[in-house]
Design an enzyme around this catalytic site. Structure first.
Site: not given
Lengths: 399, 385, 260
Positions: B126, B267, B129-130, B365, B336, B339, B363
């Site tokens: 909520e 590349r 409410a995390g 942190t 990265q 590039g 789900e």
């Protein structure tokens, strides 16, 4: 039963056959070729590849048939709404050469209704004879009457060679006729020639995915039948006023019977995409980014009088309909110029277009495989390059 | 690496891989752009029986476990983490029923979920409410043979698309965590509405909305377990499902890595493929190793869950923590490695990076995961003394 | 209605690579798959079954390992598989192949519809489907892009043409060859794959299908391969670079003779 064997005394261990085998059925043991019969399909690739006649394929019995009654080269001339299709003129052009090499006549076969004048006109395209059968049930193509009448003509007049276009009609018709006539049939030939001594039609076609060419004959069966794709052969030139002998045939009613019924023929708008007929195809792939990208291609196609093609991914993304798809699960095309815009060049696409005379590729990725087959390659953004090409041709062609 | 999957798991993995390659990869960018829910793909997954792999056979499933579910989630995520989330979130919504539901409830709801005919969703979070899930404000008041739900759930994955919702609500505020209960609420129940679709940084093809209850009447038969068991149900569900988030993270990292490696091989710079440079080689080695380590942990935890082990909070949290941090790092490195091309939307790698971020957040942190892990480790250490 | 679908196992072209040194096909590690065109035939056969009831039998002629193609077909919804396999079939061209398959189909018997893909991706001849209907002497409709109506006795279908499509009515039994446009094949299901694993595949030899030995394999094939060669590979040509305007100018100059 047919079999294949290696003559060990002739085998030099050169491994040409190992490389030629498409099924990985040959390996070398003590410098001699050994064929794994569990894998061998008797395709004949190794026999053809061996330079020392060390591999021999034997067919069971069957005395050589007397084939001398068969003569002349025939071309099945496909007509739609009474108009002979250009593929038929291409076949008459090729048929002329084959007939001359065999020292026989070139005959055209025309089925339709009320096409007497058209039959006559085929003389101007080099036909020495025209077999014409006119009947209402032959007006438009239907599998059964067409294959029945053509089979009867073949049985009665015994052509040595019978050519047909590799079109939807041609492929459906000729496969049935080959079964009825107990004849050999080779699809999609890209080159035809004659072995004058054996009076054999040498039929060359791509095999195993188009990376290998195979030459095929039908030594003991007549007629020797082959289909040829659009744009592979050169059209027979028009010789104004050239006469021909028209042989009009009629058969009893049962020859025209058809269990299937043609209810309707629908021409679809935008189905001007007869890709196989187009001299210039402007095709796009995933790199066109969406329907807007294909609008750019349509502009260019319009200026050049060409058709729009597409790769599978563009069709799958619903940017353009399936009728436009070029490649393995789409159409195979051989235009004079093929523009591949934003198409990376996966093998499935290349299979469908790599025989084009000129390939122009536009792609932003310089490593795209399409550049390996392109006559002219342009690394750049299709959204800039394609409109620039359109503008340039508009200018050059004064459109 | 060989994880000694059983025959069914190999079959499931190969099929999921094929669906990812043939059906999801070609449309992933398109759905990311349009932010639509990929129903056509859900239909393919349903027809292929994949929604039911972790559900017992008596409820229309294939009787596999959480490892099977993880394998599918990983493979789908290799093509698109957002579309995979539609699949995995249905499992999340189904787990409370599977873990705490009555026989009747299981018979009624699980076959629909297993067949993919209906998606499920899990409603816990909520606005207030995390991480502190004990602060939930949604209430359920019993009236006769019904419960009346009031409150708003936030950031609910699959909301609006799913048919079956498992909802945590307070039946007795005074009892705190022991006053929460879990309910099954069917879409279409009067008093249940959905908020607007959230605009997100990543996983944009997944549907995220509020679920709003206004005097929403739910039959008492839809109470899961008994009153007061809501948090236990939620914790059990999350402990069981976290390896799924880990699998999603592993899949996304693998997907980004596959593209970056393919790119690096072709590349050419300074006259050679960039894979010839040691700086690039070391990046490749690190990325590959990190992915494999996360996968190994994820599968090991999933197997532990499937073994029926009672205490799995610590391991489950570890898999989610490690795999999601890994995914963020590997997808960033994949960009990265490529590039400027990696940064462009023309290539799928930047999307993996955007999508990966959420796995560190949802789900629980990763900060909460660390709390859980540390608390468990310290508790275990104390017990040994 | 009993529906028969004819399929072929082919090398997966996505795997096919060309050895740049020898310019030959590298077939090592090339997986065998169901001919891509046959996937549409299988899907259509299964959809027909779902619509009118009955069962679908998949038939293939090939080496013993072609059994896998039949199991794959069962995973996609076919009910039974028939593998027609015998050394005597080796060397079959399209004539002998269509004869062999038609003999197997006669043995299966009592069919309403036979569905084939429009062609196989390795041979590309499109001759076997029509060949089968000729041997069986049943009507055919090729390049079918839609089955509009079907009941126990007749069907109305759309046949794709170069210009659009024909609407054709046919009595049953009939053979259809189908194009990609007809459907989107489904993915196999796990339950289907499990069924496929244990499904019984009938294995028939030349003797089982009561075929004329002289019409089988190389002996029954009118055509012979006499030469195999590798065409000159197409080489990449020149790269044109510069601004969009410049490359367009240069290209127009190069193509001047080809465009009228």
């Amino acid at each position: 039963m047919a079999s294949i064997k290696v003559h060990l005394e002739k085998c030099t261990g050169c491994t040409l056959c190992v490389k030629a085998c498409p099924f990985g059925a040959i390996h070398m043991s003590e410098k001699k070729a050994v064929i794994d019969m569990a894998l061998c399909t008797l395709c004949g690739s190794c026999v053809a590849a061996c330079r020392f006649s060390a591999i021999e394929m034997e067919k069971a019995g069957g005395a050589k048939k007397d084939l001398s009654a068969y003569k002349d080269v025939w071309v099945f001339c496909e007509q739609k709404k009474g108009v002979v299709q250009s593929i038929s003129y291409e076949l008459l052009g090729e048929g002329r050469k084959l007939a001359d090499k065999l020292g026989v006549k070139l005959a055209a076969v025309l089925l339709g209704e009320g096409l007497d004048a058209v039959a006559e006109s085929l003389g101007e395209r080099g036909a020495d004879k025209v077999y014409y059968v006119g009947h209402p049930s032959l007006k438009a193509y239907q599998d059964e009457p067409y294959s029945e009448v053509l089979s009867r003509l073949v049985e009665e007049y015994k052509p040595e060679v019978l050519l047909c276009g590799a079109t939807t009609i041609g492929r459906s018709l000729i496969s049935r006729v080959a079964i009825k006539a107990d004849a050999g049939l080779t699809a999609d030939c890209t080159a035809l020639d004659i072995d004058a001594k054996e009076r054999l039609l040498l039929q060359t076609r791509p095999a195993f995915g188009g990376n290998i060419m195979a030459t095929i004959t039908a030594p003991n069966h007549r007629p020797q039948m082959a289909t040829v794709r659009h744009k592979v052969m050169r059209e027979a030139p028009v010789e104004k006023g050239r006469k021909t002998e028209v042989i009009k045939k009629d058969y009893p009613a049962e020859a025209y019977a058809s269990r299937t019924k043609l209810l309707e023929m629908v021409e679809e708008l935008g189905a001007t995409v007869n890709l196989s007929e187009a001299d210039i195809i402007v095709a796009g792939g995933r790199g066109m980014g969406g329907k807007e990208g294909f609008a750019l291609l349509e502009d260019l196609a319009k200026v050049l009088g060409g058709a729009v093609g597409a790769s599978r991914s563009a069709v799958d993304a619903d940017w353009i309909s399936y009728a436009h798809q070029v490649g393995q699960t789409g159409k195979t095309v051989v235009p004079k110029i093929y523009f591949a815009c934003g198409i990376s060049g996966q093998i499935q696409h290349l299979i469908g277009m790599q025989s084009s005379k000129i390939i122009v590729a536009v792609n932003k990725d310089p490593e795209a495989p399409i550049f390996k087959v392109a006559t002219y390659g342009i690394v750049g953004d299709v959204n800039e390059v394609v409109p620039a090409i359109t503008r340039e041709f508009k200018r050059v062609l004064n459109k | 690496m060989d994880y000694f999957l059983n025959e069914q798991q190999v079959m499931v993995r190969d099929l999921a891989r094929r669906i990812a390659r043939e059906k999801i990869a070609p449309v992933a960018a398109q759905y990311d752009e349009s932010e639509e829910f990929a129903w056509p793909i859900m239909k393919v997954l349903a027809e292929s029986d994949l929604f039911g792999i972790y559900i017992p056979e008596q409820y229309g499933g294939l009787g596999g476990g959480i490892l099977d579910m993880c394998v599918v989630t990983e493979e789908l995520s290799r093509a698109c983490g957002a579309i995979a989330l539609g699949y995995a979130s249905s499992a999340l919504g189904a787990l409370p029923i599977l873990l705490t539901g009555s026989e009747e409830q299981k018979k009624k709801y699980l076959p629909e979920i297993a067949g993919g005919r209906k998606l499920a969703a899990f409603c816990l979070t909520e606005a207030g409410a995390g991480s502190d899930a004990t602060a939930i404000q949604t209430t359920a008041r019993k009236e006769g043979d019904k419960y009346i739900l009031n409150g708003t759930k936030q950031w609910i994955t699959n909301a609006g698309e799913a048919e079956i919702y498992t909802v945590i609500a307070m039946t007795d505020r005074k009892k705190g965590v022991r006053g929460a209960s879990a309910f099954i609420v069917e879409k279409g129940t009067k008093g249940m509405e959905f908020g607007k679709k959230e605009k997100k940084m990543g996983i944009r093809a997944s549907a995220t909305r509020e679920v709003i209850f206004t005097d929403c009447e739910v039959p008492a038969a839809n109470l899961l377990s008994r009153e007061g068991m809501g948090f236990i149900a939620a914790l059990k569900t999350l402990d069981t499902s976290r390896p799924g988030v880990a699998a999603q993270a592993v899949g996304m990292a693998q997907g980004a890595f596959d593209h970056a490696l393919e790119y690096a091989r072709t590349r050419v710079q300074f006259g050679q493929p960039v894979t010839g440079f040691q700086a690039v080689q070391h990046m490749i080695a690190d990325m590959g190793t990190q992915i494999e380590a996360a996968r190994a942990l994820t599968y090991a935890v999933a197997r532990m869950v499937d073994s029926g082990a009672k205490s799995i909070s610590r391991e489950s949290a570890m898999s989610k923590l490690f795999a999601s941090d890994m995914a963020m790092k590997v997808t960033t490195d994949a960009v990265q490695l490529m590039g400027g091309y990696g940064y462009m939307r023309d290539y799928p790698v930047e999307k993996f990076m955007r999508d990966a971020k959420i796995t560190q957040i949802y789900e629980g942190t990763n900060q909460i995961q660390r709390n859980v892990i540390a608390a468990n480790l310290i508790k275990e250490s104390l017990q040994k003394d | 209605m009993n529906i028969i679908v004819c399929i072929k196992q082919v090398p997966n072209t996505t795997d096919v690579k060309i050895d740049p040194a020898t310019n030959t096909l590298v077939r090592d590690g090339v997986e065998s798959v169901i001919n891509p065109f046959d996937a549409y035939a299988i899907e259509e056969a299964v959809r027909l079954k779902e619509k009118v009831g009955g069962k679908v039998t998949a038939v293939t002629m090939g080496p013993p390992q072609a059994e896998k193609a039949l199991r794959d077909a069962i995973a996609l919804g076919c009910d039974e598989g028939v593998l027609v396999s015998d050394r005597k079939f080796a060397g079959s061209d399209t004539w002998a192949t269509s004869y062999t398959l038609s003999a197997a189909i006669e043995k299966i018997g009592d069919y309403g519809v036979i569905v084939c893909g429009k062609q196989a991706s390795d041979g590309d001849t499109a001759q076997v489907g029509p060949g089968i209907s000729a041997h069986l002497d049943i009507p055919q409709v090729t390049y079918v892009r839609k089955i509009r109506e079907i009941n126990e006795k007749t069907a109305v279908v759309e046949r794709m043409t170069e210009e659009g499509f024909d609407v054709v009515e046919t009595p049953l039994p009939c053979l259809f060859t189908v194009v990609k446009e007809i459907n989107t094949p489904r993915m196999p299901s796990i339950k289907g794959m499990m069924r496929a694993k244990s499904a019984k595949i009938s294995k028939w030899t030349a003797a089982d299908i009561d075929a004329d030995p002289a019409a089988l394999g190389l002996d029954g094939s009118p055509t012979r391969v006499v030469k195999i060669f590798t065409p000159e590979p197409r080489k990449g040509g020149e790269m044109i670079s510069g601004s969009a305007g410049d490359v367009a100018k240069e290209l127009a100059e190069l193509l001047k003779g080809e465009v009228v």
